[in-house]
Scaffold this motif. Structure first.
Motif, PDB file in Angstrom:
ATOM      1  N   GLU A  58      -1.296 -10.786  13.573  1.00  0.00           N
ATOM      2  CA  GLU A  58      -2.003  -9.580  13.992  1.00  0.00           C
ATOM      3  C   GLU A  58      -3.140  -9.239  13.026  1.00  0.00           C
ATOM      4  OE1 GLU A  58       0.291  -6.168  15.529  1.00  0.00           O
ATOM      5  OE2 GLU A  58       2.029  -7.324  14.843  1.00  0.00           O
ATOM      6  N   ARG A  59      -4.167  -8.586  13.578  1.00  0.00           N
ATOM      7  CA  ARG A  59      -5.270  -8.067  12.768  1.00  0.00           C
ATOM      8  C   ARG A  59      -5.329  -6.563  13.032  1.00  0.00           C
ATOM      9  NH1 ARG A  59     -10.086 -10.096  10.450  1.00  0.00           N
ATOM     10  NH2 ARG A  59      -9.488 -12.161  11.174  1.00  0.00           N
ATOM     11  N   ILE A  60      -5.171  -5.796  11.961  1.00  0.00           N
ATOM     12  CA  ILE A  60      -5.203  -4.343  12.066  1.00  0.00           C
ATOM     13  C   ILE A  60      -6.410  -3.859  11.283  1.00  0.00           C
ATOM     14  CG2 ILE A  60      -3.974  -2.210  11.516  1.00  0.00           C
ATOM     15  CD1 ILE A  60      -1.413  -4.100  11.683  1.00  0.00           C
ATOM     16  N   HIS A  61      -7.275  -3.133  11.963  1.00  0.00           N
ATOM     17  CA  HIS A  61      -8.511  -2.645  11.354  1.00  0.00           C
ATOM     18  C   HIS A  61      -8.288  -1.222  10.843  1.00  0.00           C
ATOM     19  CE1 HIS A  61     -12.803  -2.521  10.621  1.00  0.00           C
ATOM     20  NE2 HIS A  61     -12.801  -1.306  11.145  1.00  0.00           N
ATOM     21  N   LEU A  62      -8.616  -1.001   9.586  1.00  0.00           N
ATOM     22  CA  LEU A  62      -8.520   0.325   8.984  1.00  0.00           C
ATOM     23  C   LEU A  62      -9.893   0.774   8.512  1.00  0.00           C
ATOM     24  CD1 LEU A  62      -5.365  -0.126   6.703  1.00  0.00           C
ATOM     25  CD2 LEU A  62      -5.455   0.884   8.980  1.00  0.00           C
ATOM     26  N   GLU A  63     -10.195   2.021   8.757  1.00  0.00           N
ATOM     27  CA  GLU A  63     -11.433   2.644   8.282  1.00  0.00           C
ATOM     28  C   GLU A  63     -11.129   3.479   7.044  1.00  0.00           C
ATOM     29  OE1 GLU A  63     -14.574   2.356   9.387  1.00  0.00           O
ATOM     30  OE2 GLU A  63     -14.010   0.941  10.964  1.00  0.00           O
ATOM     31  N   SER A  64     -12.181   3.961   6.396  1.00  0.00           N
ATOM     32  CA  SER A  64     -12.049   4.821   5.235  1.00  0.00           C
ATOM     33  C   SER A  64     -11.103   5.983   5.548  1.00  0.00           C
ATOM     34  CB  SER A  64     -13.427   5.356   4.853  1.00  0.00           C
ATOM     35  OG  SER A  64     -13.342   6.156   3.707  1.00  0.00           O
ATOM     36  N   ALA A  65     -10.242   6.313   4.602  1.00  0.00           N
ATOM     37  CA  ALA A  65      -9.252   7.391   4.692  1.00  0.00           C
ATOM     38  C   ALA A  65      -8.063   7.037   5.588  1.00  0.00           C
ATOM     39  CB  ALA A  65      -9.885   8.709   5.124  1.00  0.00           C
ATOM     40  N   GLU A  66      -7.897   5.769   5.941  1.00  0.00           N
ATOM     41  CA  GLU A  66      -6.722   5.324   6.686  1.00  0.00           C
ATOM     42  C   GLU A  66      -5.887   4.418   5.790  1.00  0.00           C
ATOM     43  OE1 GLU A  66      -8.228   5.376  11.275  1.00  0.00           O
ATOM     44  OE2 GLU A  66      -8.492   3.500  10.170  1.00  0.00           O
ATOM     45  N   GLY A  67      -4.607   4.319   6.112  1.00  0.00           N
ATOM     46  CA  GLY A  67      -3.726   3.505   5.295  1.00  0.00           C
ATOM     47  C   GLY A  67      -2.652   2.832   6.129  1.00  0.00           C
ATOM     48  N   LEU A  68      -1.847   2.031   5.441  1.00  0.00           N
ATOM     49  CA  LEU A  68      -0.826   1.233   6.108  1.00  0.00           C
ATOM     50  C   LEU A  68       0.315   0.958   5.133  1.00  0.00           C
ATOM     51  CD1 LEU A  68      -0.398  -0.584   8.761  1.00  0.00           C
ATOM     52  CD2 LEU A  68      -1.291  -2.433   7.358  1.00  0.00           C
ATOM     53  N   PHE A  69       1.524   0.988   5.630  1.00  0.00           N
ATOM     54  CA  PHE A  69       2.708   0.624   4.856  1.00  0.00           C
ATOM     55  C   PHE A  69       3.143  -0.780   5.267  1.00  0.00           C
ATOM     56  CE2 PHE A  69       7.332   0.134   4.905  1.00  0.00           C
ATOM     57  CZ  PHE A  69       7.640   0.360   3.587  1.00  0.00           C
ATOM     58  N   LEU A  70       3.419  -1.638   4.290  1.00  0.00           N
ATOM     59  CA  LEU A  70       3.918  -2.990   4.551  1.00  0.00           C
ATOM     60  C   LEU A  70       5.334  -3.113   4.020  1.00  0.00           C
ATOM     61  CD1 LEU A  70       0.758  -4.915   3.417  1.00  0.00           C
ATOM     62  CD2 LEU A  70       1.692  -4.935   5.720  1.00  0.00           C
ATOM     63  N   ASN A  71       6.208  -3.629   4.852  1.00  0.00           N
ATOM     64  CA  ASN A  71       7.580  -3.880   4.435  1.00  0.00           C
ATOM     65  C   ASN A  71       7.599  -5.059   3.470  1.00  0.00           C
ATOM     66  OD1 ASN A  71      10.378  -3.700   4.316  1.00  0.00           O
ATOM     67  ND2 ASN A  71      10.677  -3.919   6.521  1.00  0.00           N
ATOM     68  N   GLN A  72       8.639  -5.173   2.681  1.00  0.00           N
ATOM     69  CA  GLN A  72       8.749  -6.301   1.767  1.00  0.00           C
ATOM     70  C   GLN A  72       8.845  -7.604   2.553  1.00  0.00           C
ATOM     71  OE1 GLN A  72      13.479  -6.759   0.869  1.00  0.00           O
ATOM     72  NE2 GLN A  72      12.248  -6.147  -0.804  1.00  0.00           N
ATOM     73  N   LYS A  73       8.433  -8.693   1.926  1.00  0.00           N
ATOM     74  CA  LYS A  73       8.479 -10.043   2.487  1.00  0.00           C
ATOM     75  C   LYS A  73       7.608 -10.216   3.737  1.00  0.00           C
ATOM     76  CE  LYS A  73      13.106 -10.771   0.693  1.00  0.00           C
ATOM     77  NZ  LYS A  73      14.502 -11.045   1.014  1.00  0.00           N
ATOM     78  N   THR A  74       6.596  -9.362   3.898  1.00  0.00           N
ATOM     79  CA  THR A  74       5.666  -9.467   5.017  1.00  0.00           C
ATOM     80  C   THR A  74       4.429 -10.232   4.563  1.00  0.00           C
ATOM     81  OG1 THR A  74       6.430  -7.391   5.992  1.00  0.00           O
ATOM     82  CG2 THR A  74       4.233  -8.159   6.637  1.00  0.00           C
TER      83      THR A  74
END
Length: 118
Positions: A58-74
């Protein structure tokens, strides 16, 4: 990274299993953060610019002031077409609570055992 793309340098220390990084994507040798995974949870926040988070297929696009949490082993990779600056926070699951605690068992363990990558 090793042959499985696992990153085994420790972020933080045994006494404080937490690390914080401010990174400019284009300052990396290849101009992006290469494919890798690690034992830590990761929060990524786009301070300026935009960021493409490649997570497995997957490709997830984030702009300024956006964020993302990644689980371990991802397995993931970060790219930016406009020289994004990002903030990264990495921490082991037991930074939040001890593995034998009720907090860990009810809030952390379900995330670790889920198929949720991000």
């Amino acid at each position: 990274t090793d042959e499985s793309l696992g990153e085994f340098s420790s972020d933080g220390s045994a006494d404080f299993p937490f690390a914080y990084y401010k990174e400019v994507i284009h300052q990396y040798q290849k101009g992006y953060i290469e494919w890798h995974w690690h034992q830590e949870f990761e929060w990524v926040y786009v301070l300026n610019g935009s960021l493409d988070c490649l997570i497995e297929l997957e490709r997830i696009h984030l702009e300024s002031a956006e964020g993302l949490f990644l689980n371990q082993k991802t397995i993931h990779r970060f790219e930016s077409k406009d020289d994004a600056t990002i903030l990264n926070v990495l921490f082991l699951p037991d930074f939040i609570a001890a593995p034998n605690s009720l907090v860990y068992q009810e809030t952390i363990q379900p995330v670790l055992q889920s198929n949720c990558r991000y």
